[in-house]
Scaffold this motif. Structure first.
Motif, PDB file in Angstrom:
ATOM      1  N   ARG A   1       3.231 -12.111  -3.195  1.00  0.00           N
ATOM      2  CA  ARG A   1       2.518 -11.694  -1.975  1.00  0.00           C
ATOM      3  C   ARG A   1       3.362 -10.755  -1.118  1.00  0.00           C
ATOM      4  O   ARG A   1       3.853 -11.127  -0.063  1.00  0.00           O
ATOM      5  CB  ARG A   1       2.076 -12.910  -1.153  1.00  0.00           C
ATOM      6  CG  ARG A   1       0.983 -13.704  -1.802  1.00  0.00           C
ATOM      7  CD  ARG A   1       0.229 -14.563  -0.801  1.00  0.00           C
ATOM      8  NE  ARG A   1      -0.653 -13.756   0.019  1.00  0.00           N
ATOM      9  CZ  ARG A   1      -1.368 -14.248   1.040  1.00  0.00           C
ATOM     10  NH1 ARG A   1      -1.278 -15.517   1.355  1.00  0.00           N
ATOM     11  NH2 ARG A   1      -2.154 -13.468   1.726  1.00  0.00           N
TER      12      ARG A   1
ATOM     13  N   ARG B   1      -5.630  -0.747   5.196  1.00  0.00           N
ATOM     14  CA  ARG B   1      -4.502  -1.450   4.578  1.00  0.00           C
ATOM     15  C   ARG B   1      -3.589  -0.408   3.937  1.00  0.00           C
ATOM     16  O   ARG B   1      -4.045   0.457   3.201  1.00  0.00           O
ATOM     17  CB  ARG B   1      -5.051  -2.426   3.544  1.00  0.00           C
ATOM     18  CG  ARG B   1      -4.080  -3.068   2.592  1.00  0.00           C
ATOM     19  CD  ARG B   1      -4.857  -4.021   1.683  1.00  0.00           C
ATOM     20  NE  ARG B   1      -4.082  -4.509   0.558  1.00  0.00           N
ATOM     21  CZ  ARG B   1      -4.005  -3.911  -0.611  1.00  0.00           C
ATOM     22  NH1 ARG B   1      -4.661  -2.777  -0.814  1.00  0.00           N
ATOM     23  NH2 ARG B   1      -3.280  -4.435  -1.592  1.00  0.00           N
TER      24      ARG B   1
ATOM     25  N   GLN C   1      -3.440  -9.474   1.647  1.00  0.00           N
ATOM     26  CA  GLN C   1      -4.616 -10.340   1.577  1.00  0.00           C
ATOM     27  C   GLN C   1      -5.368 -10.188   0.257  1.00  0.00           C
ATOM     28  O   GLN C   1      -6.197 -11.028  -0.081  1.00  0.00           O
ATOM     29  CB  GLN C   1      -5.554 -10.029   2.748  1.00  0.00           C
ATOM     30  CG  GLN C   1      -4.934 -10.303   4.100  1.00  0.00           C
ATOM     31  CD  GLN C   1      -5.782  -9.761   5.237  1.00  0.00           C
ATOM     32  OE1 GLN C   1      -6.934  -9.409   5.042  1.00  0.00           O
ATOM     33  NE2 GLN C   1      -5.204  -9.684   6.422  1.00  0.00           N
ATOM     34  N   GLU C   2      -5.074  -9.116  -0.485  1.00  0.00           N
ATOM     35  CA  GLU C   2      -5.787  -8.878  -1.735  1.00  0.00           C
ATOM     36  C   GLU C   2      -4.972  -9.313  -2.955  1.00  0.00           C
ATOM     37  O   GLU C   2      -5.384  -9.108  -4.085  1.00  0.00           O
ATOM     38  CB  GLU C   2      -6.142  -7.392  -1.845  1.00  0.00           C
ATOM     39  CG  GLU C   2      -7.104  -6.937  -0.752  1.00  0.00           C
ATOM     40  CD  GLU C   2      -7.530  -5.492  -0.921  1.00  0.00           C
ATOM     41  OE1 GLU C   2      -7.261  -4.932  -2.017  1.00  0.00           O
ATOM     42  OE2 GLU C   2      -8.117  -4.932   0.011  1.00  0.00           O
TER      43      GLU C   2
ATOM     44  N   GLU D   1       1.448  -8.063   7.506  1.00  0.00           N
ATOM     45  CA  GLU D   1       0.993  -9.360   7.002  1.00  0.00           C
ATOM     46  C   GLU D   1       1.167  -9.416   5.487  1.00  0.00           C
ATOM     47  O   GLU D   1       1.242  -8.371   4.832  1.00  0.00           O
ATOM     48  CB  GLU D   1      -0.496  -9.572   7.316  1.00  0.00           C
ATOM     49  CG  GLU D   1      -0.875  -9.489   8.775  1.00  0.00           C
ATOM     50  CD  GLU D   1      -2.383  -9.544   8.954  1.00  0.00           C
ATOM     51  OE1 GLU D   1      -3.064 -10.071   8.043  1.00  0.00           O
ATOM     52  OE2 GLU D   1      -2.878  -9.052   9.968  1.00  0.00           O
TER      53      GLU D   1
END
Length: 471
Positions: free
Chosen positions: A385, A424, A378-379, A375
């Motif tokens: 990204r 992660r 998210q951070e 993915e």
């Protein structure tokens, strides 16, 4: 009562078969189900029907009735949930609506008889005895360990959430009008007898619950009596109604349901955005602008040809790609499913045994309870990204909130709510993680990473989450 009719359902005669509230689980009869693996559990659940026959001839196609006449199966089914346990359950602080519904079918409509706030057992029994009301108990796996064990294994087997409801109906009464559901249904008859009528779907494999009027559904396609130990399956969209016959003091059954919003259409809705995002990075056609004022037009029919062309480009990309991302469905499943059933008296999972080192041999634990996804980070909210690898698991999920709504709805009195648990990693760790997931055992030093430090840190991270053991 509605008029009756219809042919007898397909019947399989079975051959002889091989926490928090532990006090509710002390009287469980010896299991007739096999808990060795998710596959063995499902096979024993539908026995004597063979697994391949079930999915070839029945799954999503037509109802299956297994009538057993087996005292051992009947005793085990009865131990899963009993009317006699309601008094003790009510002392646990049950609430109307959230935990219990009280209802009755009156003139083809569902009449809800719920009171406000906490459930009072004497009032509940009064409605049951005097008003002939059905008691619907929501998600009993939160209280009953044996149902927890069954549903947790079924979630591993199907790769989909598995919920349950118990229905207790007094004699000569019916709880719900004819309706269909948006789930695949397995019904286990626990106590008493229930008279069932099934009808041809008006919406095959329906995506939502709906009540159907009596004059629209025609005559039953199947009609039968369920007795303790019997099992009934029917696909989503199957119209059904059930009542407790006169002369039977009451009926108790548990409905185990799965595959809600788990269709190819749902998967496409989940996966297509990622496919478009990835393809647009490489295909300039997807980066060209839409026509001026397109969003202001009422009729956008002129764009269908262009959209069809772009969809074909996506299809070509999909055929040539090795992986298709599903982010939300995977995460929703792992976040809301049951934790592994280790027993009501078991301590919370904590890392144990030897720490992993570079010379260690490791083995994945709880393979059926963890997933790997790729993915966007998210951070990191900036425009770049970069992609990261996420390992999610359900080992710390809370049984008490299973199938009880969204995170906002399930916040408990102690302030805890359902959340995603996991790790992660950089994208460079993906191959090493696949090594661990695809091998029975693996040596830390052989992990597909560049440095020994990365290899040990990866193993240590998984060990900390109880996902590997050191041999």
């Amino acid at each position: 009562m509605p008029k009756k009719g219809g042919k007898i359902a397909e019947v399989a005669k079975e051959t002889q078969a091989e926490c928090k509230r532990p006090k509710l689980d002390t009287a469980v009869s010896p299991s007739v189900l096999s808990f060795e693996s998710p596959e063995s559990l499902f096979r024993s659940l539908i026995s004597p029907i063979k697994e391949e026959v079930f999915f070839r001839d029945y799954w999503e196609q037509k109802p299956l009735l297994v009538q057993r006449n087996d005292v051992l199966v009947a005793a085990y089914y009865q131990s899963l949930f009993q009317l006699a346990q309601l008094k003790e359950l009510c002392s646990q602080g049950l609430c109307y609506g959230r935990d219990v519904n009280v209802c009755r079918c009156v003139n083809g409509k569902k009449k809800v008889l719920n009171k406000e706030g906490r459930v009072n057992y004497m009032q509940l029994k009064k409605d049951f005895d005097q008003k002939k009301a059905t008691i619907q108990f929501h998600q009993p796996q939160r209280f009953k360990e044996e149902l927890w064990k069954i549903q947790e294994k079924l979630e591993c087997y199907f790769g989909s959430l598995v919920g349950s409801n118990v229905y207790i109906t007094p004699q000569g009464s019916q709880g719900l009008p004819p309706h269909y559901d948006d789930v695949e249904v397995f019904i286990l008859q626990l106590e008493g007898e229930k008279h069932w009528r099934l009808y041809k779907p008006t919406v095959p494999l329906a995506r939502e619950y709906n009540v159907e009027p009596e004059d629209r559904i025609g005559s039953p396609t199947h009609e039968f009596i369920l007795k303790p130990g019997d099992l009934l399956y029917f696909p989503r969209g199957t119209i059904h109604q059930a009542d407790t016959p006169q002369g039977i003091s009451y009926s108790t059954h548990v409905t185990i349901s799965t595959y809600q919003n788990n269709s190819w259409g749902d998967f496409l809705l989940d996966a297509i955005p990622g496919l478009v995002f990835d393809t647009a990075k490489e295909d300039v056609a997807l980066r060209t602008s839409i026509p001026r004022q397109l969003l202001m037009q009422v009729d956008t029919a002129d764009c269908t040809k262009k959209l069809s062309s772009l969809l074909r480009r996506l299809a070509d990309r999909l055929e040539n790609s090795r992986e298709l991302r599903s982010s939300d469905m995977k995460k929703d499943f792992i976040m809301h499913r049951l934790p592994p059933c280790l027993g009501c008296d078991s301590d919370p999972l904590t890392p144990g045994g030897k720490l992993p080192k570079i010379d260690s041999k490791i083995r994945l634990q709880f393979r059926d309870h963890a997933i790997i996804t790729v993915e966007p980070d998210q951070e990191n909210a900036d425009e770049t990204r970069r992609e990261m690898v996420y390992v999610y698991h359900c080992l710390k999920n809370r049984r008490e909130t299973h199938m009880m709504g969204t995170e906002d709805d399930t916040a408990s009195e102690d302030g805890l709510a359902q959340q995603t648990h996991g790790l992660r990693f950089p994208l460079s760790h993906l191959d090493a993680l696949k090594q661990i997931w695809s091998s029975s055992t693996v040596n830390v030093k052989e992990l597909n990473l560049t440095s020994d430090e990365e290899k040990v840190n990866l193993a240590l991270s998984l060990w900390t989450e109880c996902l590997i053991e050191v041999l």
